[in-house]
Design a protein around this motif. Structure first.
Motif, PDB file in Angstrom:
ATOM      1  N   ASP A 165       0.857  -1.190   0.000  1.00 55.62           N
ATOM      2  CA  ASP A 165       0.000   0.000   0.000  1.00 55.62           C
ATOM      3  C   ASP A 165       0.893   1.240   0.000  1.00 55.62           C
ATOM      4  N   PRO A 166       0.673   2.170  -0.923  1.00 57.49           N
ATOM      5  CA  PRO A 166       1.531   3.363  -0.993  1.00 57.49           C
ATOM      6  C   PRO A 166       1.407   4.263   0.235  1.00 57.49           C
ATOM      7  N   SER A 167       0.354   4.109   1.042  1.00 54.40           N
ATOM      8  CA  SER A 167       0.184   4.992   2.203  1.00 54.40           C
ATOM      9  C   SER A 167       1.084   4.589   3.378  1.00 54.40           C
ATOM     10  N   ILE A 168       1.747   3.463   3.256  1.00 61.45           N
ATOM     11  CA  ILE A 168       2.653   3.044   4.341  1.00 61.45           C
ATOM     12  C   ILE A 168       3.935   3.871   4.234  1.00 61.45           C
ATOM     13  N   VAL A 169       4.328   4.445   5.372  1.00 57.01           N
ATOM     14  CA  VAL A 169       5.520   5.312   5.386  1.00 57.01           C
ATOM     15  C   VAL A 169       6.558   4.711   6.340  1.00 57.01           C
ATOM     16  N   ARG A 170       7.774   4.625   5.845  1.00 58.54           N
ATOM     17  CA  ARG A 170       8.842   4.135   6.725  1.00 58.54           C
ATOM     18  C   ARG A 170       9.872   5.243   6.958  1.00 58.54           C
ATOM     19  N   ASP A 171      10.302   5.396   8.199  1.00 60.14           N
ATOM     20  CA  ASP A 171      11.403   6.299   8.528  1.00 60.14           C
ATOM     21  C   ASP A 171      12.298   5.536   9.504  1.00 60.14           C
ATOM     22  N   ASP A 172      13.445   5.147   9.018  1.00 57.45           N
ATOM     23  CA  ASP A 172      14.377   4.369   9.821  1.00 57.45           C
ATOM     24  C   ASP A 172      13.685   3.073  10.291  1.00 57.45           C
ATOM     25  N   ARG A 173      13.563   2.870  11.595  1.00 54.49           N
ATOM     26  CA  ARG A 173      12.982   1.604  12.095  1.00 54.49           C
ATOM     27  C   ARG A 173      11.467   1.729  12.322  1.00 54.49           C
ATOM     28  N   PHE A 174      10.902   2.845  11.953  1.00 57.41           N
ATOM     29  CA  PHE A 174       9.488   3.087  12.258  1.00 57.41           C
ATOM     30  C   PHE A 174       8.633   3.067  10.988  1.00 57.41           C
ATOM     31  N   ILE A 175       7.577   2.279  11.048  1.00 55.96           N
ATOM     32  CA  ILE A 175       6.683   2.196   9.899  1.00 55.96           C
ATOM     33  C   ILE A 175       5.310   2.679  10.352  1.00 55.96           C
ATOM     34  N   THR A 176       4.802   3.667   9.641  1.00 53.21           N
ATOM     35  CA  THR A 176       3.504   4.226  10.015  1.00 53.21           C
ATOM     36  C   THR A 176       2.434   3.740   9.022  1.00 53.21           C
ATOM     37  N   VAL A 177       1.340   3.228   9.583  1.00 46.76           N
ATOM     38  CA  VAL A 177       0.235   2.679   8.781  1.00 46.76           C
ATOM     39  C   VAL A 177      -1.022   3.467   9.129  1.00 46.76           C
ATOM     40  N   PRO A 178      -1.883   3.761   8.153  1.00 48.58           N
ATOM     41  CA  PRO A 178      -3.128   4.481   8.488  1.00 48.58           C
ATOM     42  C   PRO A 178      -3.939   3.697   9.524  1.00 48.58           C
ATOM     43  N   GLU A 179      -4.628   4.472  10.391  1.00 52.49           N
ATOM     44  CA  GLU A 179      -5.432   3.763  11.413  1.00 52.49           C
ATOM     45  C   GLU A 179      -6.726   3.221  10.769  1.00 52.49           C
ATOM     46  N   ASN A 180      -7.433   2.395  11.514  1.00 55.03           N
ATOM     47  CA  ASN A 180      -8.650   1.729  11.016  1.00 55.03           C
ATOM     48  C   ASN A 180      -8.378   0.962   9.726  1.00 55.03           C
ATOM     49  N   SER A 181      -7.247   0.282   9.695  1.00 61.60           N
ATOM     50  CA  SER A 181      -6.944  -0.528   8.510  1.00 61.60           C
ATOM     51  C   SER A 181      -6.443  -1.906   8.974  1.00 61.60           C
ATOM     52  N   PRO A 182      -7.304  -2.648   9.649  1.00 62.08           N
ATOM     53  CA  PRO A 182      -6.840  -3.910  10.254  1.00 62.08           C
ATOM     54  C   PRO A 182      -6.289  -4.902   9.232  1.00 62.08           C
ATOM     55  N   SER A 183      -6.928  -4.973   8.048  1.00 56.09           N
ATOM     56  CA  SER A 183      -6.433  -5.965   7.084  1.00 56.09           C
ATOM     57  C   SER A 183      -5.052  -5.559   6.562  1.00 56.09           C
ATOM     58  N   LEU A 184      -4.879  -4.252   6.349  1.00 57.96           N
ATOM     59  CA  LEU A 184      -3.579  -3.763   5.876  1.00 57.96           C
ATOM     60  C   LEU A 184      -2.498  -4.005   6.936  1.00 57.96           C
ATOM     61  N   GLN A 185      -2.872  -3.730   8.185  1.00 54.92           N
ATOM     62  CA  GLN A 185      -1.911  -3.949   9.273  1.00 54.92           C
ATOM     63  C   GLN A 185      -1.532  -5.424   9.383  1.00 54.92           C
ATOM     64  N   GLY A 186      -2.534  -6.266   9.184  1.00 54.24           N
ATOM     65  CA  GLY A 186      -2.291  -7.719   9.240  1.00 54.24           C
ATOM     66  C   GLY A 186      -1.337  -8.151   8.129  1.00 54.24           C
ATOM     67  N   ARG A 187      -1.593  -7.635   6.923  1.00 46.65           N
ATOM     68  CA  ARG A 187      -0.726  -8.005   5.791  1.00 46.65           C
ATOM     69  C   ARG A 187       0.701  -7.503   6.019  1.00 46.65           C
ATOM     70  N   LEU A 188       0.776  -6.293   6.562  1.00 47.01           N
ATOM     71  CA  LEU A 188       2.109  -5.707   6.803  1.00 47.01           C
ATOM     72  C   LEU A 188       2.884  -6.530   7.839  1.00 47.01           C
ATOM     73  N   LEU A 189       2.206  -6.884   8.920  1.00 43.75           N
ATOM     74  CA  LEU A 189       2.875  -7.676   9.967  1.00 43.75           C
ATOM     75  C   LEU A 189       3.337  -9.019   9.394  1.00 43.75           C
ATOM     76  N   GLN A 190       2.467  -9.619   8.572  1.00 48.84           N
ATOM     77  CA  GLN A 190       2.828 -10.905   7.963  1.00 48.84           C
ATOM     78  C   GLN A 190       4.086 -10.749   7.100  1.00 48.84           C
ATOM     79  N   LEU A 191       4.115  -9.648   6.332  1.00 53.29           N
ATOM     80  CA  LEU A 191       5.268  -9.396   5.463  1.00 53.29           C
ATOM     81  C   LEU A 191       6.548  -9.243   6.291  1.00 53.29           C
TER      82      LEU A 191
END
Lengths: 259, 323
Positions: free
Chosen positions: B243-269
């Protein structure tokens, strides 16, 4: 060697700053006035002696040294100095550079006075040996006054220390015949205590005053060479002591350069 | 490696206490922003690190050494635009190099490189008194970098600059950040700190009142995943493909809130790629909110309360041992 190169670069830099400020015009003007009033030949029959030359020139150059060193301390005590102090030149190098420029300016002034008097009003029995005999203690006095004024500037010492040292110098410089004896009965308890203190605190500055006398009269060279050498040695020792105290104080103080 | 360590620093001037038991830790490669109101003690702190001032108590270490042992190896940009402006930039930098023991062809080459970096090659031989404030400040950056310092201390970089100058300075600082310099920036300009730094501390009444990584503050409506390891560039590609809305800065990755499926996919990745997730938490508002919260005297969130440097070092060492 590397440190010497750094200090020399800093000395050249302040020299260029000094030229830029135009304050050398003040010194040049003072030199011209001094030479016109005191060094020129007033009439054909008047003959200047080396003692008269050194007596007048020593006072002029030492006063000018106080002025120049105060100005150098001011140049060093500006916020621009932080960037310089951040370099490996260090605090000691910073202080040495300021000292060197002030000292060199006074030395140039002494040499200019010598050249002027040699051209326009050559003193009686004037040769390199006589000049050197008077100039050597005077040059050491110039260095001493430069170091003392730098030490007493707000750049190096805190207010309390400066006032204390100035009080010591004032006490040491009090005349035995005038203000001191008129104010305090020399035979009274307070007078005796103050006289003792004055003698003690006056000892460290003895080489400065003796050096001045040696520069002007040069008698000790003929009457007692050992005494003359002791005076020169004392001047050198006092210069080292004052410089060491300056370095010690400047290394240990918080540096808050003027706005 | 720890670049800068200040522990329990106290500094008084006469009866006024400027710094009170201040603790600060800056890691190598970090750009640390120190925020604080005028008179909070920012410049005093920098002068202590530079060795211009001595602390009344406490310990200062720069790369494990005392400030006096590191003399000449710390770059310093002072607060006000006060330089010896009778020189041209090239003359000034040459003198500054000489004071640092540099000379010859290596100095000339270094000056040319720095003039190019700060964009002053064209006007390097003009007197600095004819420079704009922005140009003068760029000379300041060049002189600070002259000795290739391990640590750069920058005091109010945009002070007195017009908006154009501020933008130029910001770009220059971002350049330095991308080159991996360790920098401590003192400022009271929130947007500048937000744009340039990756960690921020807020100085209130002579002590750090709150401290956090800026990546935790950038998304007001998101979730921050903190990794234990610094990801490779390959992960960025994978993140963008999710998802292009995911932002990474160093060790921190910011994901839009209220996006449980996206967060799940990201964690899996992340797990598939072998990364360790250190924490997952809601983002903590923006820097302005945090600053106003802290300077008003309120307690910052628990995770933003400053720790003693030694406690942080202990936890870092413990983490390395576990790995």
């Amino acid at each position: 060697m590397a440190k010497l190169r750094q200090i020399w670069a800093w000395t050249r830099f302040i020299w260029s700053e000094y030229q830029r400020t135009g304050r050398f015009l003040v010194e040049l003007g003072a030199l011209i006035i001094f030479a016109y009033v005191f060094l020129r030949k007033p009439n054909v029959d008047a003959h200047l002696t080396a003692t008269q030359f050194f007596g007048m020139t020593a006072i002029f150059v030492l006063c000018q040294t106080i002025f120049t060193t105060t100005m150098m301390a001011g140049l060093g005590n500006r916020p621009q100095g932080y960037v310089v102090l951040a370099r490996s030149l260090g605090r000691k190098g910073y202080l040495v550079g300021l000292f060197l420029v002030a000292f060199l300016i006074s030395l140039v002034n002494l040499i200019l006075c010598t050249i002027i008097v040699t051209i326009i009003n050559k003193p009686v029995l004037w040769d390199a040996v006589i000049w050197g005999a008077g100039a050597l203690p005077l040059i050491l006095d110039i260095a001493l006054v430069t170091a003392l004024v730098l030490l007493l500037s707000s750049l190096v010492l805190s207010q309390g220390w400066r006032l204390s040292i100035l009080a010591v110098i004032a006490l040491a410089s009090l005349s035995t015949s005038d203000i001191f004896t008129n104010t305090f009965d020399p035979n009274g308890s307070l007078g005796k205590i103050l006289a003792a203190i004055r003698t003690i605190v006056g000892i460290p500055l003895t080489p400065l005053f003796a050096g001045f006398e040696l520069a002007v009269t040069r008698q000790a060279y003929e009457s007692n060479l050992n005494q003359a050498l002791a005076i020169l040695g004392g001047q050198a020792a006092l210069l080292i002591a004052v410089s060491a105290f300056g370095f010690f104080a400047f290394e240990r103080r918080d540096i808050i350069l003027g706005a | 490696m720890t670049a800068l360590l200040l522990e329990k620093i106290v500094k008084r001037f006469d009866t006024t206490t400027i710094l009170r038991q201040l603790n600060l830790l800056v890691q190598e490669g970090q750009v640390y922003g120190l925020l604080g109101a005028n008179g909070a003690g920012k410049s005093t702190l920098i002068h202590l690190i530079m060795g211009f001032l001595y602390p009344d108590s406490g310990r200062i270490e720069v790369f494990g050494k005392t400030p006096s042992a590191m003399h000449g190896q710390i770059g310093y940009l002072p607060e006000r635009l006060r330089y010896h402006t009778h020189c041209s930039a090239r003359e000034y930098l040459t003198y500054m190099g000489n004071f640092a023991g540099m000379r010859g062809a290596s100095l000339t080459s270094r000056i040319n490189d720095l003039l190019e970096l700060v964009g002053l090659t064209e006007s390097a031989d003009k007197r600095m008194r004819n420079y704009s404030k922005g140009m003068t400040q760029r000379v300041g950056i060049a002189q600070a970098l002259l000795s290739d310092p391990q640590l750069l201390l920058i005091d109010e970089p945009s002070s007195g600059l017009d908006p154009q100058g501020q933008l130029e300075m910001r770009d220059l600082l971002l350049d330095l950040r991308s080159q991996g310099h360790t920098i401590l920036i003192c400022s009271h300009q929130l947007d500048e700190i937000e744009a340039v730094c990756n960690r921020v501390g807020i100085l209130v009444h002579g002590a750090i009142a709150a401290e956090t990584d800026l990546a935790q503050l950038t998304g007001t409506n998101g979730v921050v995943i903190t990794l234990k390891e610094t990801p490779t560039d390959a992960l960025d590609f994978a993140l963008r493909s999710i998802d292009p809305s995911i932002v990474r800065d160093d060790r921190f990755i910011t994901v839009p809130e209220n996006s449980p499926s996206l967060q799940g996919r990201l964690l899996q990745l992340l797990l598939d790629e072998g990364y360790t997730v250190a924490s997952l938490q809601p983002s903590l508002g923006n820097l302005r909110d945090l600053y106003l919260h802290v300077v008003s005297g309120k307690e910052p969130p628990a995770e933003m309360q400053p720790q003693a440097p030694l406690a942080i070092l202990d936890s870092l060492l413990a983490g390395e041992e576990q790995q």
